[in-house]
Scaffold this active site. Structure first.
Site, PDB file in Angstrom:
ATOM      1  N   TYR A 134       0.863  -1.181   0.000  1.00  0.00           N
ATOM      2  CA  TYR A 134       0.000   0.000   0.000  1.00  0.00           C
ATOM      3  C   TYR A 134       0.897   1.228   0.000  1.00  0.00           C
ATOM      4  O   TYR A 134       1.589   1.509   0.979  1.00  0.00           O
ATOM      5  CB  TYR A 134      -0.914  -0.032   1.229  1.00  0.00           C
ATOM      6  N   LYS A 163      -1.438  -1.363  -4.019  1.00  0.00           N
ATOM      7  CA  LYS A 163      -2.549  -0.418  -3.946  1.00  0.00           C
ATOM      8  C   LYS A 163      -1.920   0.956  -4.087  1.00  0.00           C
ATOM      9  O   LYS A 163      -1.248   1.444  -3.174  1.00  0.00           O
ATOM     10  CB  LYS A 163      -3.297  -0.549  -2.613  1.00  0.00           C
TER      11      LYS A 163
END
EC number: 4.3.3.7
Length: 297
Positions: A134, A163
């Site tokens: 992320y 992400k």
């Protein structure tokens, strides 16, 4: 096979006076599966993991895995700015049956790109399930550069994707170019889902899906099925709602919206506080325009 394609919800954590409201969490999970959500991400930013105890996080991960029961993938947020703690949480999530991990880049410490490679290598060597990084520089003060993913891939093979929430579409394009089609890219911004999918992204880890899961699933599925025009039109149609859900720090607006819509997900945890009156009225007006509020609201 990718971890998932389409709409993954970064699900809120409902709270009550006792702590995590597991009855409500179970209801939300069932609703998401019914509405077509393609994956559930538990204990992320939107789930207020940073203000949950480790025991609460582990209970939430275990509960979600058991409730979902293999119907869709469960991705557990296990990141930390303490590598040893991230390893511990990742090992737990794997043992609890999570399908994959979402691991944020270390925050506050402000490590180097070399440090990022070492951090994720250490986590990856302790687990076998896929890891999605992320990258959200606005929260971490650290941007993982495209070439760092390539360097990391020389050391581990279970870091499968990212992400991407940098907001930098050029950076996303460079990650896609360097890493190739086998590297999974998911939008971390609800207003950039279709732009990122146009560069090879597989979908979104979504905040907005907490309130309109069927719509986010429909939009991403349209793109995956080749209906580019429909997907584009839906992205543009939903962007004012996406904007309203980020008028204050996430997850303040989305949790407020869910309570306004009757989901009764409970309070925010300090240091997050209720929305300002002005922003609350703006949020209500936008929700009303999308037909998401009952007349009583």
């Amino acid at each position: 096979m990718p971890v998932f394609k389409g709409s993954g919800v970064a699900i809120v954590t409902p709270f009550n006076e006792e702590g995590v409201n597991f009855e409500k969490l179970g209801e939300l999970i069932e609703w998401h599966i019914k509405e077509g959500t393609d994956a559930i991400i538990i204990c992320g930013t939107t789930g207020e993991a940073s203000t949950m105890t480790q025991e609460e996080q582990q209970q939430a991960i275990k509960f979600t895995v058991e409730k979902v029961a293999g119907r869709i993938p469960v991705i557990a947020g296990t990141g930390s700015n303490n590598t040893a703690h991230a390893v511990e949480m990742s090992e737990y999530a794997q043992s609890a049956g999570a399908d994959a991990l979402l691991v944020i880049t270390p925050y506050y410490n402000k490590t180097t790109q070399k440090g990022l490679v070492a951090h994720f290598t250490e986590i990856a060597r302790h687990v076998d399930i896929p890891i999605i990084i992320y990258n959200v520089p606005s929260r971490t003060s650290l941007n993982m550069l495209p070439e760092t993913y390539l360097e990391l891939s020389k050391h581990v093979d279970n870091v499968v994707g990212v992400k991407e929430a940098s907001g930098d579409i050029v950076q996303v394009a460079e990650i896609a170019r360097i890493m190739g089609k086998s590297f999974e890219i998911y939008s971390g911004n609800d207003d950039q889902v279709i732009p990122i999918m146009s560069l090879g992204g597989l979908g979104v880890i979504s905040v907005t899906a907490n309130i309109i899961p069927a719509k986010i699933h429909e939009m991403t599925t349209a793109y995956l099925n080749g209906d580019i025009e429909k997907a584009r039109d839906m992205q543009l149609e939903l962007n004012p709602l996406n904007k309203a859900l980020f008028i204050e720090t996430n997850p303040i607006p989305v949790k407020t919206a869910m309570n306004l819509m009757g989901f009764n997900v409970g309070p925010l945890r300090l240091p997050l506080v209720e929305m300002s009156d002005k922003n609350l009225e703006y949020l209500k007006s936008v929700l009303s325009k999308y037909g998401l509020l009952k007349e009583a609201n």
